[in-house]
Design an enzyme around this catalytic site. Structure first.
Site, short mmCIF file in Angstrom:
data_model
loop_
_atom_site.label_atom_id
_atom_site.label_comp_id
_atom_site.label_asym_id
_atom_site.label_seq_id
_atom_site.Cartn_x
_atom_site.Cartn_y
_atom_site.Cartn_z
N SER A 142 -2.50 10.07 14.86
CA SER A 142 -1.20 9.59 15.37
C SER A 142 -0.21 10.69 15.74
CB SER A 142 -0.55 8.66 14.35
OG SER A 142 -1.21 7.42 14.33
N LYS B 170 1.19 10.39 19.17
CA LYS B 170 2.34 9.57 19.59
C LYS B 170 3.54 10.42 20.03
CE LYS B 170 1.19 5.44 16.85
NZ LYS B 170 0.06 5.76 15.96
N SER C 20 4.71 4.82 12.95
CA SER C 20 3.37 4.96 13.53
C SER C 20 2.78 3.61 13.93
CB SER C 20 2.44 5.70 12.56
OG SER C 20 1.59 6.58 13.27
#
Length: 278
Positions: free
Chosen positions: A64, A67, A121
């Protein structure tokens, strides 16, 4: 005083001043080793000078941490942050089969989707950001990788906006560049350091409360300006941060840590080592 002598004195003063400025970091040439458990790690001062490095050029899945790139690409596009984005079946995680409190039909502004993707997240939020990008998901991935090249991230590749695919890869050295770039976006620094956020994605229903995935934000010893966590099996536990330590901004990247708390333990070991030897 002659012109030549005046020039020489001025040049000597400037050289001395430059030397002082260049050596102002208290974290230069620190002795010893912080004994980190993460497989790859890098710490840079605000001028980009190396404070600590461990296996900085090995290409690894980044989960993640992806992101951050997703948010930058969306913000670079200039598309409306107040525009409503609705979650659909296309935003399901069919790779890891993770759940989400954003059910089909959940509607939030693009700004709120960015906030949830970064601070908590939220995978469906991140996927929806890619899906609703001009030109769709395919064009979004093109722009993610184009942005990586523009930042000099030569050993990085992005395969989905949420970081669910193991093909999202980078190195500690490349991610330090991404962290530095991400800090220039006010919404990213706001989102990644927000500890708690209430949103109202359903008409006629109450709020959903989201928390930040970085537990160090609750630690008074830390002054964190930007952060992002990440985890999938192939990536291990990952953490990137921009933090202020004793008045100096530093970039920290920790990849492939074994154990849920290891990135936080490594962060504290780093900080303790830096302060003890500065």
């Amino acid at each position: 005083m002659g012109i030549a002598k005046t020039f020489f004195v001025a040049a000597t003063f400037l050289a001395a001043a430059s030397s002082v400025i260049a050596g102002t970091s208290k974290f230069t040439d620190l002795p010893g080793n912080p004994d980190l458990k993460s497989a790859s790690a890098i710490v840079l001062d605000e001028s980009g000078n190396l404070i600590y490095g461990k296996d900085v050029d090995t290409v690894r899945p980044i989960a993640s941490i992806t992101k951050l790139m997703t948010a930058m690409v969306v913000l670079d596009s200039g598309i409306g942050l107040d525009e409503k984005v609705t979650i659909t079946k296309e935003d399901r995680d069919l790779i890891r089969l993770t759940g989400s409190r954003l059910e089909y039909g959940a509607t939030l502004s693009r700004r709120e989707m960015i906030l949830l993707a970064l601070m908590s997240s939220e995978n469906r939020a991140a996927t929806a950001l890619g899906r609703t990008y001009p030109g769709g998901m395919e064009n979004f991935l093109v722009h993610m990788n184009r942005k990586a090249r523009a930042l000099g991230m030569t050993n990085s590749h992005f395969a989905d906006p949420a970081g669910l695919k193991k093909e999202n890869v980078s190195t500690a050295a490349d991610l330090a560049k991404m962290v530095t770039a991400a800090e220039e976006y006010a919404l990213i620094t706001e989102a990644t350091t927000t500890r708690r956020k209430d949103v109202y994605p359903y008409k006629g229903r109450g709020n959903l409360t989201y928390g930040n995935t970085n537990r160090l934000l609750k630690n008074a010893s830390w002054d964190i300006e930007l952060s992002k966590t990440g985890y999938i099996n192939e990536a291990g536990r990952c953490l990137v941060m921009q933090a202020n330590i004793e008045g100096e901004d530093v970039s920290i990247v920790l990849l492939n840590s074994f154990g849920k708390l290891t990135p936080y333990g490594d962060s504290n070991r780093l900080r303790k080592w830096m302060l003890a030897n500065s």
